[in-house]
Write a protein that holds these residues in place. Structure first.
Motif, PDB file in Angstrom:
ATOM      1  N   LEU A 231       0.893  -1.399   0.133  1.00  0.00           N
ATOM      2  CA  LEU A 231       0.034  -0.273   0.593  1.00  0.00           C
ATOM      3  C   LEU A 231       0.893   1.281   0.234  1.00  0.00           C
ATOM      4  O   LEU A 231       1.749   1.780   1.103  1.00  0.00           O
ATOM      5  CB  LEU A 231      -0.776   0.236   1.075  1.00  0.00           C
ATOM      6  CG  LEU A 231      -1.722   0.978   1.168  1.00  0.00           C
ATOM      7  CD1 LEU A 231      -3.283   0.924   0.087  1.00  0.00           C
ATOM      8  CD2 LEU A 231      -2.538   1.226   2.881  1.00  0.00           C
ATOM      9  N   ASN A 232       0.750   2.363  -0.873  1.00  0.00           N
ATOM     10  CA  ASN A 232       1.620   3.509  -0.776  1.00  0.00           C
ATOM     11  C   ASN A 232       0.766   4.473   0.146  1.00  0.00           C
ATOM     12  O   ASN A 232      -0.726   4.291   0.338  1.00  0.00           O
ATOM     13  CB  ASN A 232       1.288   4.431  -2.459  1.00  0.00           C
ATOM     14  CG  ASN A 232       1.479   3.401  -3.542  1.00  0.00           C
ATOM     15  OD1 ASN A 232       2.704   3.440  -3.730  1.00  0.00           O
ATOM     16  ND2 ASN A 232       0.693   2.841  -4.023  1.00  0.00           N
ATOM     17  N   VAL A 233       1.615   4.948   1.457  1.00  0.00           N
ATOM     18  CA  VAL A 233       1.234   6.151   1.631  1.00  0.00           C
ATOM     19  C   VAL A 233       1.373   7.451   1.485  1.00  0.00           C
ATOM     20  O   VAL A 233       3.179   7.034   1.302  1.00  0.00           O
ATOM     21  CB  VAL A 233       1.530   5.504   3.527  1.00  0.00           C
ATOM     22  CG1 VAL A 233       0.860   6.324   4.361  1.00  0.00           C
ATOM     23  CG2 VAL A 233       0.892   3.737   3.875  1.00  0.00           C
ATOM     24  N   LEU A 234       0.758   8.302   1.868  1.00  0.00           N
ATOM     25  CA  LEU A 234       1.464   9.448   1.901  1.00  0.00           C
ATOM     26  C   LEU A 234       0.547  10.525   2.907  1.00  0.00           C
ATOM     27  O   LEU A 234       0.116  10.695   2.881  1.00  0.00           O
ATOM     28  CB  LEU A 234       1.317  10.189   0.580  1.00  0.00           C
ATOM     29  CG  LEU A 234       1.863   9.878  -0.826  1.00  0.00           C
ATOM     30  CD1 LEU A 234       0.839   9.501  -2.050  1.00  0.00           C
ATOM     31  CD2 LEU A 234       3.176  10.478  -1.288  1.00  0.00           C
ATOM     32  N   ALA A 235       1.870  10.358   4.335  1.00  0.00           N
ATOM     33  CA  ALA A 235       0.591  10.696   5.360  1.00  0.00           C
ATOM     34  C   ALA A 235       1.616  12.003   5.255  1.00  0.00           C
ATOM     35  O   ALA A 235       3.209  12.113   5.493  1.00  0.00           O
ATOM     36  CB  ALA A 235       0.509   9.871   6.929  1.00  0.00           C
ATOM     37  N   ALA A 236       0.626  13.280   5.563  1.00  0.00           N
ATOM     38  CA  ALA A 236       1.627  14.189   5.626  1.00  0.00           C
ATOM     39  C   ALA A 236       0.946  15.155   7.251  1.00  0.00           C
ATOM     40  O   ALA A 236      -0.024  14.586   7.226  1.00  0.00           O
ATOM     41  CB  ALA A 236       1.309  15.611   4.602  1.00  0.00           C
ATOM     42  N   ASP A 237       1.423  16.368   7.511  1.00  0.00           N
ATOM     43  CA  ASP A 237       0.863  17.185   8.223  1.00  0.00           C
ATOM     44  C   ASP A 237      -0.296  18.191   7.434  1.00  0.00           C
ATOM     45  O   ASP A 237      -1.302  18.626   8.942  1.00  0.00           O
ATOM     46  CB  ASP A 237       1.556  18.332   8.962  1.00  0.00           C
ATOM     47  CG  ASP A 237       2.583  17.298  10.099  1.00  0.00           C
ATOM     48  OD1 ASP A 237       2.560  16.979  11.074  1.00  0.00           O
ATOM     49  OD2 ASP A 237       3.945  17.791   9.703  1.00  0.00           O
ATOM     50  N   THR A 238      -0.628  18.192   6.990  1.00  0.00           N
ATOM     51  CA  THR A 238      -1.640  18.873   5.934  1.00  0.00           C
ATOM     52  C   THR A 238      -1.899  18.000   4.395  1.00  0.00           C
ATOM     53  O   THR A 238      -1.220  17.484   4.133  1.00  0.00           O
ATOM     54  CB  THR A 238      -1.986  20.351   5.602  1.00  0.00           C
ATOM     55  OG1 THR A 238      -0.485  20.186   4.658  1.00  0.00           O
ATOM     56  CG2 THR A 238      -1.411  21.370   6.794  1.00  0.00           C
ATOM     57  N   ARG A 239      -3.654  18.073   4.293  1.00  0.00           N
ATOM     58  CA  ARG A 239      -4.033  17.588   3.286  1.00  0.00           C
ATOM     59  C   ARG A 239      -3.351  17.676   1.875  1.00  0.00           C
ATOM     60  O   ARG A 239      -2.713  17.198   1.348  1.00  0.00           O
ATOM     61  CB  ARG A 239      -5.529  17.794   3.137  1.00  0.00           C
ATOM     62  CG  ARG A 239      -6.096  16.632   1.679  1.00  0.00           C
ATOM     63  CD  ARG A 239      -6.366  15.534   1.303  1.00  0.00           C
ATOM     64  NE  ARG A 239      -6.450  15.271   0.604  1.00  0.00           N
ATOM     65  CZ  ARG A 239      -6.588  13.236   0.371  1.00  0.00           C
ATOM     66  NH1 ARG A 239      -6.914  13.016   1.389  1.00  0.00           N
ATOM     67  NH2 ARG A 239      -7.060  13.100  -1.028  1.00  0.00           N
ATOM     68  N   SER A 240      -3.128  19.483   1.918  1.00  0.00           N
ATOM     69  CA  SER A 240      -2.229  20.018   0.800  1.00  0.00           C
ATOM     70  C   SER A 240      -0.888  19.699   0.903  1.00  0.00           C
ATOM     71  O   SER A 240      -0.694  19.261  -0.702  1.00  0.00           O
ATOM     72  CB  SER A 240      -2.598  21.486   0.738  1.00  0.00           C
ATOM     73  OG  SER A 240      -2.198  22.343   1.595  1.00  0.00           O
ATOM     74  N   GLU A 241       0.217  19.300   1.864  1.00  0.00           N
ATOM     75  CA  GLU A 241       0.731  18.796   1.433  1.00  0.00           C
ATOM     76  C   GLU A 241       1.129  17.115   0.905  1.00  0.00           C
ATOM     77  O   GLU A 241       2.090  16.779  -0.049  1.00  0.00           O
ATOM     78  CB  GLU A 241       1.673  18.650   2.697  1.00  0.00           C
ATOM     79  CG  GLU A 241       3.418  18.135   3.362  1.00  0.00           C
ATOM     80  CD  GLU A 241       4.049  18.108   3.525  1.00  0.00           C
ATOM     81  OE1 GLU A 241       4.926  17.583   4.547  1.00  0.00           O
ATOM     82  OE2 GLU A 241       2.951  18.830   5.595  1.00  0.00           O
ATOM     83  N   ALA A 242       0.464  16.267   1.486  1.00  0.00           N
ATOM     84  CA  ALA A 242      -0.160  14.895   1.206  1.00  0.00           C
ATOM     85  C   ALA A 242      -0.169  15.305  -0.461  1.00  0.00           C
ATOM     86  O   ALA A 242       0.523  14.579  -1.111  1.00  0.00           O
ATOM     87  CB  ALA A 242      -1.147  14.458   1.737  1.00  0.00           C
ATOM     88  N   GLU A 243      -1.410  16.316  -1.452  1.00  0.00           N
ATOM     89  CA  GLU A 243      -1.329  15.910  -2.404  1.00  0.00           C
ATOM     90  C   GLU A 243       0.109  15.776  -3.786  1.00  0.00           C
ATOM     91  O   GLU A 243      -0.270  15.774  -4.550  1.00  0.00           O
ATOM     92  CB  GLU A 243      -2.780  17.052  -2.554  1.00  0.00           C
ATOM     93  CG  GLU A 243      -3.499  16.840  -2.170  1.00  0.00           C
ATOM     94  CD  GLU A 243      -4.890  16.944  -2.106  1.00  0.00           C
ATOM     95  OE1 GLU A 243      -4.617  18.933  -2.692  1.00  0.00           O
ATOM     96  OE2 GLU A 243      -5.942  17.014  -1.740  1.00  0.00           O
ATOM     97  N   ALA A 244       0.276  17.636  -3.011  1.00  0.00           N
ATOM     98  CA  ALA A 244       1.518  17.704  -3.583  1.00  0.00           C
ATOM     99  C   ALA A 244       2.511  17.023  -3.760  1.00  0.00           C
ATOM    100  O   ALA A 244       3.743  16.575  -4.854  1.00  0.00           O
ATOM    101  CB  ALA A 244       2.024  18.780  -2.632  1.00  0.00           C
ATOM    102  N   GLN A 245       2.632  15.947  -2.820  1.00  0.00           N
ATOM    103  CA  GLN A 245       3.373  14.797  -2.738  1.00  0.00           C
ATOM    104  C   GLN A 245       3.247  13.635  -3.526  1.00  0.00           C
ATOM    105  O   GLN A 245       4.303  13.282  -4.529  1.00  0.00           O
ATOM    106  CB  GLN A 245       3.771  13.969  -0.837  1.00  0.00           C
ATOM    107  CG  GLN A 245       4.630  14.872   0.197  1.00  0.00           C
ATOM    108  CD  GLN A 245       4.804  14.109   1.622  1.00  0.00           C
ATOM    109  OE1 GLN A 245       4.165  12.769   1.111  1.00  0.00           O
ATOM    110  NE2 GLN A 245       5.605  14.972   1.850  1.00  0.00           N
ATOM    111  N   LEU A 246       2.030  13.723  -3.887  1.00  0.00           N
ATOM    112  CA  LEU A 246       1.393  12.490  -5.078  1.00  0.00           C
ATOM    113  C   LEU A 246       1.919  12.822  -6.374  1.00  0.00           C
ATOM    114  O   LEU A 246       2.372  11.980  -7.590  1.00  0.00           O
ATOM    115  CB  LEU A 246      -0.062  12.313  -4.885  1.00  0.00           C
ATOM    116  CG  LEU A 246      -0.812  11.323  -6.465  1.00  0.00           C
ATOM    117  CD1 LEU A 246       0.488  10.173  -5.584  1.00  0.00           C
ATOM    118  CD2 LEU A 246      -2.118  11.848  -5.763  1.00  0.00           C
TER     119      LEU A 246
END
Length: 325
Positions: free
Chosen positions: A220-235
């Motif tokens: 499973l890919n996991v992109l956990a971050a302190d904000t939703r926008s940060e996680a989306e930018a990582q994706l």
């Protein structure tokens, strides 16, 4: 009972960075994962991919094992058609002797590379057809009874390094069931056959000396971050990196060019590879993990944290482990 959590580390080479930096990041990730209570970390054999530094998988495992104390480490996996089973038995027998009780050996039958690189490895594509018998031969070397008269693995014999069958299609699940071995499905990049493969594995599983009941690991890919926008930018950054590596073969595309390719048929396939992903803040990631565990019927989730930076990956495993403060 909560599902067990582990990590697949591809030893990412950062943009403009070096393999040395990737290895330092892998050590930092393993030490943090050990402190947070993750079950294991695996490293995958890939060749001729400019962003992945885990090609010499057993060497990397040895390095990280020397920098950690308790966490299990292993291959997820060794592409067995690229190697003689005796050589792999000796390598992992050595690792198990140096770090007893901490070493796993996941096995795949794909080459882990493209056809041109496969020729550079001096491997015939037909070697994959011998995968089931090669697994049995390797298993013999790691047990007390070799299957090849007069040939024993030293070290290796008697270490009983636990074997895992990896797969992204129905074949791996069927083989793992027949041999009574744990099954790890690569749903972090090949999601299509997950549910059917796990169903067949659990239905057809035969107990063995290593394993009494079926055991499923799902990627499973996991992109956990302190904000939703940060996680989306990582994706977005991850998808651009993958399109450069898998389609552009390392071409120096701009972000705009990479985005354009992502809208092509090849690019949409790359996007689909991350269909299963837990993305966002702690509560979002936790909820997705629970849903994915039920969908996949997994006993363990092998999480891949593809954030572009080491700090992003460290934060992701921290949040996933519940250390989100």
């Amino acid at each position: 009972m909560p599902v067990a959590l582990s990590i697949l580390d591809l030893a990412f080479i950062p943009a403009g960075g070096t393999a040395s930096e990737a290895y330092a990041g892998s050590v930092a990730l393993a030490q943090k994962a050990e402190a947070l209570g993750y079950l294991r970390i695996w490293y995958a054999e890939h060749h001729n991919i400019p962003t992945i530094a885990s090609s010499a998988t057993s060497v990397l495992i040895a390095h990280v094992a020397s920098q950690t104390k308790r966490i299990r480490l292993g291959a997820g996996g060794i592409m067995l058609p690229n190697h003689a089973p005796l050589v792999i038995a000796e390598q992992f027998g050595t690792l198990a002797t140096l770090h007893p009780g901490r070493i796993d050996l996941g096995l795949g039958r794909a080459p882990g590379t493209d056809p041109v690189t496969l020729r550079a490895l001096r491997v015939s594509p037909m070697e994959a057809e011998e995968f089931p018998s090669d697994v049995l031969e390797l298993q013999g070397y790691l047990s007390d009874e070799t299957r090849v008269a007069g040939v024993e693995a030293t070290p290796g014999k008697g270490t009983r390094v636990p074997l895992y069958i990896l797969g992204s299609s129905l074949f791996g699940g069927q083989l793992a069931a027949r041999l009574g071995l744990p099954y790890a499905f690569a749903s972090h990049f090949a999601p299509d056959a997950l549910e059917e493969a796990v169903h067949l594995y659990r239905r057809d599983f035969r107990p063995s000396a290593q394993l009494e009941a079926p055991y499923v690991i799902a990627g499973l890919n996991v992109l956990a971050a302190d904000t939703r926008s940060e996680a989306e930018a990582q994706l977005v950054a991850v998808q651009r990196s993958r399109i450069r590596a898998l389609v552009g073969r390392g071409q120096n595309w701009t972000d705009e060019e990479a985005d354009a390719v992502l809208e092509s048929p090849a690019g949409r396939h790359v996007k689909s590879m991350t269909r299963y992903r837990a993305m966002g803040v702690a509560s979002e990631v936790k909820d997705y993990i629970e849903r994915f565990a039920e969908l996949s019927r997994a006993d363990e989730i092998m999480t891949v944290h593809p954030a572009p930076t080491v700090q992003g990956r460290l934060r992701s495993i921290e949040i996933l482990a519940g250390r989100d403060g």
